[in-house]
Structure formats: C-alpha cells, structure tokens
Design a protein around this motif. Sequence first.
Motif, PDB file in Angstrom:
ATOM      1  N   ALA A  85      40.406  38.918  45.270  1.00  0.00           N
ATOM      2  CA  ALA A  85      39.662  37.817  45.619  1.00  0.00           C
ATOM      3  C   ALA A  85      39.299  37.679  47.211  1.00  0.00           C
ATOM      4  CB  ALA A  85      40.220  37.027  45.150  1.00  0.00           C
TER       5      ALA A  85
ATOM      6  N   GLY B  27      36.982  40.817  41.898  1.00  0.00           N
ATOM      7  CA  GLY B  27      37.735  40.558  41.021  1.00  0.00           C
ATOM      8  C   GLY B  27      38.924  41.520  40.819  1.00  0.00           C
TER       9      GLY B  27
ATOM     10  N   THR C  39      38.660  32.610  47.219  1.00  0.00           N
ATOM     11  CA  THR C  39      39.203  33.377  45.955  1.00  0.00           C
ATOM     12  C   THR C  39      40.114  32.370  45.232  1.00  0.00           C
ATOM     13  OG1 THR C  39      41.298  33.870  47.229  1.00  0.00           O
ATOM     14  CG2 THR C  39      39.568  35.413  47.446  1.00  0.00           C
TER      15      THR C  39
ATOM     16  N   ILE D  99      39.597  36.187  40.884  1.00  0.00           N
ATOM     17  CA  ILE D  99      38.570  36.186  41.365  1.00  0.00           C
ATOM     18  C   ILE D  99      37.950  35.775  42.518  1.00  0.00           C
ATOM     19  CG2 ILE D  99      37.660  36.182  38.702  1.00  0.00           C
ATOM     20  CD1 ILE D  99      36.518  33.483  39.230  1.00  0.00           C
TER      21      ILE D  99
END
Length: 732
Positions: free
Chosen positions: A15, A647, A691, A673
């Motif tokens: 992320a 991701g 993130t 993510i």
Amino acid sequence: MKEPMMKLHLLPLPAFAIAAVIAAPAQAQEGTSQEVIVVSAQRANQTEVIAGGTLGVLGAKDALDVPFVVRTFDESLILNQQPLTLGEVLENDPTVRTTYGFGNAAEQFVIRGFELFGDDIGMNGLYGITPRQLVAPELYSGVQVLNGANAFLNGAAPGGTAIGGNVNLQLKRAGDQPLTRVTGNYVSKEHVGGSVDVARRFGPGDEFGVRVNGAYRDGKVSIDDEDHRTFVVGGAFDYNGDAIRASLDVAYQDIRVDKLRPQVLSNVGIPEVPDNEINYGQSYSFTDLESVFGVARVEFDVADNAMIYASAGALESREEGIYGDFTLANRETGDGAFGFASIIPAEQSNQAVEAGFRTKIGSVITNEFNFGGNISWQEFRTAYDFRNGYESNLYTPTDATLSPTPVFVGGDLDDPFPINKSRLSSAFASYTLGAWSDRVLLTGGLRLQSIRQEGFSYFGGARESKYDESAITPVIGIVLKPTESVSLFASRVEGLQPGAVADATATDPANPTNILPVTNAGRALTPYRSTQYEVGGKVSFGSFDGSLALFDIDRPIAGYDRDPNNTANLLFATFGTQRNRGIELFVSGEVTDGLRVIAGGSIIDAELVDTIEGVNEGNDAVGVPEYTANANVEWDLPFVAGLTLTGRVVHTGPQAANVSNTQELDDWTRLDIGARYVLAAGRTPVTLRLTVDNVTDEQYWASAFSTFVTGDAARLLQGRPRTFRGSVSVDF
C-alpha cells in the motif's frame, strides 16, 4: 577488485499513496517538460528488489550464482510504505513472519520456523552493531533476507538465533545523482512526523560521497493509547577511488513506546479475539531504547582480480522500561491479570571487526578464494525489579498504577553491572571452482569458530559460569546453470549459535501466573549446532525472478522446567530437537509493462523429536504456521499519468499454540490497498501516497510464537487494526 554489480529488478510494494482527489491540479499543468518529470519520478518511485545480496565470506553475489536463497528489499519500499519498524518492512516477504519478545516491544522474526532476535540482525555484514529490540527503517538502503542456516557465511549470531535465516541491513550511501528529499507522513490515529534525506558526490571524478538523513515521528497509533516516538539520524561518508574504497557510517536512534499492547498468556484455551483497537496493556508500561552505532570499512585492490578488506563497528545502547503480559484465567469471560510488572534496565557495549582477502583467477576454469577472520565482543549489563500486578479483563481492561513494593530484585537498577560477556571469533576459508564459463559452480568452505561466554551473578557480580569452546562449521554447495537464466542448486550448511543464557526468573510451566527463580540463572547453554540440507532452482528472465527451495533443518530446543533437585525453582536446559522441513516459493518482477508483482509462500512441517521420555514427541512446534502466502501487486495506470495502484494480501495458516497441541490458532488473511500519485510542481516532482492496512479490519491472533516455551501455555499476539498511512515527498 570491485564487488560485482547485481541486477535491480522492479518489484511491487504493498500500500502506498494518494487521494485521487488531488489528481485534478496535475492535469491542469501538463506540459512536455512536466510530463517527463512525472514519468521519470514515477519510474524512480517503483519499488525494487535485488535478486542477490552480500553473502558474508563470498561477498556480493547474484542470486543465480550461489547455492542459497537471498534477496534484498530496496530503500524505495521503505520510502513508499513509510513503515514504523523493521518488522513492517519484512511483512513484504512471504517467508518471514513477525512477533514480539516476552512482555515488551522487541520484534522477533520467524524464518523457516526458527526465531531471529533483533539483536542478531547484521549491519553491513557485522553482527552486534544493530540497535536491539526495535529498528527504525529510515537509515537503510536495503534489507537483505537470507533463508537458511548461515554460520559459515556470517559467523555465529551472538544472540543464539538465526538458525533458519538472517537479515542484514545496508546503510545508505550517496548515489550517482544528487538527492534532496523532504517527506512528511501520517499514521492513524495521531502519529505524525517527517524525514530529510540529502546526498551529494564531490571531487573531479565524484570520488567523495556524503549522505545525511534523519527522521522524527511521534503520536498515538491505531491501537488505543499506544504511543510511539522515534528519532533517528545518520551520516555516511565514502571514498570510491580506482584502487581504494573507504566508508564511515555513524548513527543515533531513540525509540520510545508507551502502553504497548502486550501478548496474552493463556493456559485455558484460545479466547475470542478482542476488538481490534482495545488495548489491554498497562498505562505505566513503556520501553525507551537509545543507541549510538557506527561502521567503518576499507577495501584495497592489490590487483585487478584481488582485494583485501577490513571493517569495524561498535554499538552503545541503553534501555529502560516497565513490562508485562496479560495472563488469561477464564477463556469465556476474558477475566485475567497482569502477573508481575518487571522493571528491567539494560545496557550494551559491543564491538566487531572483520578482515579478509578475496581473489578470482582463470577464465574458462575459474578459481575464487576467500580467506579471513572476524571477532566480536559483547557486554550486557542489566538488573531486574518485579512488582505485583492486578486483576483485569481482556475485553474491558482495568487500568491501575504500578505497585510501589518490589517482590524480588536483582542487580543494581541505577547502575547495572555486567551479567553476561561474550567473545565470538572465527577464521574462514572458502574455494569456488567455476567451469564452462561459470555454468557450474562448486563451493566448499570451513569456518573455525570459538565461542567464549561468561555469566555473572545478579547479587554482587561474581562470575558464576564460563564457557569456552571451538567448533568447525563446513559448507558445500553446487550450482548448475543450464542456461544464463536458469540455475539449479544444492547445499549442506551447518549453523552454530551461542547457547542461550538463562534468565533470573521465568514463568512457572505448571502455573503461568507464577514467576519462579531459575537455578542456573545467568548461565549459558552449550552452543546450538544445526544442519541444513537444501535443494532448489532459480530463474531470471529480464526483470522477473523466481526461486523454489526445499529444506530440512534441525536444532536443539531450549526451555524452562521444574528443577528436579529443587522443585521450588526452574531449570533452563535443552529438552529435545525441533526439525523443520519445508518448501518455499518466491517470485518478483514486472509481468508486463507497468504491472509488477511480488508473491510467494512456504509450507513447513515443524516437528518435535527426541524429546525427554517421548513427551510431546511428534507434535507440531509452537507458533510455526503450516503455510504462509503473500501476493503484492503494483500497477501504473496507463490512462492516468503518474498514478500507481497497489495491493497486498497476507495469509498465514494455522499454528500450534502450545506444546501439547491442544490449542491452535486459526488461519488469517489481511488485505492492504493503496495508491501513489506523482505530480510536477513546476519542475519539482511531488509524490503523494495513501495506504490502508487491514482494510477489512480483520480481527485475528497473528502469532503464537514464543522463543522459550513455558509449560503448556499459549502466548498470543493480536493483529493490528485497520491503519491509514499517508505521506508527501518533495524531491528538490
């Protein structure tokens, strides 16, 4: 004889960065020069991994050329992820899992089912120089992971771990391009800070380099009332001449953690996982870790194909803290108690030196020789003061003040004196025969290691134990390269670590609410010797790399049990062997233009064998997941210039939670993510990152790993809650 350059391969990173809302201003200021700035900065921000690393005796090697599994996560990953600790960096490795030491903020790592203490992490190839317990990542250009036993390559780890693999940190250096970067970052709930990184090269041929970087962060994280503060600063100076190369690194690190959420000790089963943000730690608990350290190195080319080298390092560290674990009494209600609160100051003075000679001769048939030796000294000064705890509840914690009355005390709390001293020295020699343009590489070597340990009484400082023995750890390995992009390998390596030192007190195996004295407190066990067999293969196609390895490792088990000669005390001893067999897969690189991946996993059968009177014979080792898997993806959107989506999925299989295998942790999965966005502010690239870790706010017990298994209790570490991270970097 400069070390060969290893290939850099673009990798994913979990992320990162960006609120897409900020994209609009960038679109309004597009121009040819700004587009070039954006594209160049986006490429420079791609996370990188090095397929290879610096392998101690053997020097810098490409992964295809050695009979070991090694990779290095680049500083771009650290910049993009803004991790608070080294453990958060190593979350990207599918073969590594992170847990805590007993009762305090001390990260430990599980590699191939065996522990790696923070004290046993290398720095620029030297042991004993890395700050203990917690490491702030901002100072390092690379985090190298070597899977497997490595006593021949690096020498014995002074803390008695690194059986299943080791980690080596590489300090930052000035690169070819000038660097002036300022970064601001945020971690939920209230943790904010920033960093500065400046590098320049000077001289007619840019022979001289200087890099200075530092960071400061402070505030509460996503767990209620858990507060982290970090200050770190370092300077690197290097000279890169035609025949001589020299470097000097000095650094300072100060980390404080208040009200750490501790592990949960349970002898009554696995409880339901509490809400993610609940903190069942104590308000009075804290750890404050301060370290000053440095490394110097010189290399001299005595010929085009031969060099001599020497390096030296030192560490001075100080630790203060009040620690404790929550002990569960009722699995259904969550009732329990904080048994003893422990006040344990600690100081450490370490030094290490290494020197060697390396040469490679021949063309069709090559011969590479390595000779040298190293020595390290460690002095550990500590004391202890245990206080009574209080009753509480796992789900509705009770806060209390620290008991004013010591229950039992050892050593001098105000001025701790030495409790353990060690000296590890070794001499090594290796030979690598290369045939058919190094398509066949056969390596053999020996390291003669001497381990001297002294243990001293907490009561007066008199010497109570001494160990001084030597052992030879051999290595043999072969690499076959049917093509330039494929290699097959096999190796046999031995590990040797100093025996662990018995604590003054430990948890009673029969009743985890009791803390009992240890009969052989301060004494070291006989050094651990382990043997690893490994076979596998590796591939490298352009920017894509992969490795597959099968391994078999065994190691004696250390732990506490009732002293048969004094049942009111515990005895620290070895109680059998842990045998780990498994398979690992790791892949990384650019699958197609703009799409990068890092993924892999492991399957491990960790079994207890040769136990005393067959008790727990054949059981699974505590805290070793049956399997692990990671998958990271990084995608540069082709239709939005400068935007990258990221991701990561982390999956960990079931773990035995106690020695008798009557308790087990469920498998768990975490999803992270993020995104990052590069824009041009005039001619200055600006990178925005956002993130979300654990985006689904999954509740799970992350680890049951414990270095010293006590009785049949389980030691549980809860996973972190949903966490937001944001950062802005400006490269002037």
